[in-house]
Scaffold this motif. Structure first.
Motif: not given
Length: 304
Positions: A174-186
């Motif tokens: 669960v992520i509350f307004y944390g910086s997301p990752e946008t690389d599908p490979a990761v």
């Protein structure tokens, strides 16, 4: 030319003085707040190998268990009363909640020191300490080690994502307004489903980045719920009293509880699985610089 030199040296002196002020304020805040964790921790988790002990607040539900478990990660200010209240609130929903101090003895209300805490506690170290927490969970008779999730707020949201890419036994993130990752490979390496909750007026995380995060999760084949709460600032889920009064904070909290119930309580809830090997997320300097603005002058300044 003389005037330009004077202006340059004046700016240089001003910058040096400001830097010294910030450095001094961090040292003073650390000295004044050395006992702050005493009021918000109730458990000392033994260290694993060369790793140190981890201080934590543990909230247990009524009954004998075993209970599903949630590791709850604090914001960049560190472990504080707000996280303790949320841990107690989630324990009321039937979860064993461990809220560890991931800054090894440091917590603050001063934004410069908050950033210093993040910079001086790298993700690899945080993951090591969370490994200590996870190992301790496995020794608790009232903990169901097959049903462990992680949830975090702000810095803790990014830390939760990072740890899920490190520990493939986790069943939900669960992520509350944390910086997301946008690389599908990761993201393909995640061991289970993801809930992401973001504020539409949060300038530290552009809406386009949230949308890219959801698209990357979908491309990676990771089950997910990504919700943008329109008009909401950064850190809009403030404390358990505000949550219990309802409104948008109560709505976001209820969404998390429903998500956790689905993936940690139901008989068909998926267990974590090993994927492609550990991924380490890069430090997101841009996010933390925007975060400083949000807390000092922007949408999260309502907290101070």
């Amino acid at each position: 030319m003389k005037y330009l030199k004077r202006i340059f040296f004046a700016l240089l002196i001003g910058f040096a003085a400001f830097t010294l002020f910030l450095a001094g304020s961090i040292v003073i805040d650390a000295a004044l707040g050395k006992d702050r964790l005493d009021a918000v921790t109730n458990t000392l988790i033994p260290g694993q190998g060369a790793n140190p002990e981890v201080r934590a607040f543990v909230a247990r539900p009524d009954g004998k268990g075993p209970f599903p478990v949630v590791i709850m990660i604090h914001e960049f200010f560190g472990l504080n009363e707000s996280i303790v209240g949320k841990a107690k609130g989630l324990a009321d929903e039937g979860y064993l909640v461990i809220a560890p101090d991931t800054f090894r003895g440091s917590t603050t209300k001063w934004i410069p020191r908050a950033i210093y805490q993040v910079i001086t506690n790298p993700a690899e170290q945080v993951n090591q300490d969370l490994d200590t927490v996870y190992a301790w969970i496995a020794t608790q008779p009232d903990a169901d080690v097959e049903r462990v999730g992680i949830a975090g707020f702000c810095y803790g949201g990014r830390a939760s994502l990072s740890y899920s890419l490190h520990n493939f036994r986790l069943a939900a993130t669960v992520i509350f307004y944390g910086s997301p990752e946008t690389d599908p490979a990761v993201l393909r390496a995640l061991p289970g489903p993801v809930l992401g909750i973001f504020g539409g007026n949060d300038n530290s995380i552009p809406i386009e980045q949230v949308q890219e995060f959801q698209a990357a999760l979908n491309q990676a084949g990771i089950p997910n719920e990504i919700t943008i709460y329109e008009g909401q600032p950064h850190a809009f889920v403030t404390d358990i009293d505000s949550i219990r009064r309802g409104g948008v904070q109560g709505e976001a909290w209820a969404q998390m509880v429903a998500f956790l119930d689905k993936y940690l309580k139901q008989d068909n809830a998926p267990q974590g699985y090993s994927s492609q090997g550990e991924f380490r997320l890069a430090f997101d300097w841009g996010y933390y610089m925007r975060l400083v603005y949000e807390h000092a002058l922007g949408t999260a300044s309502h907290q101070h």
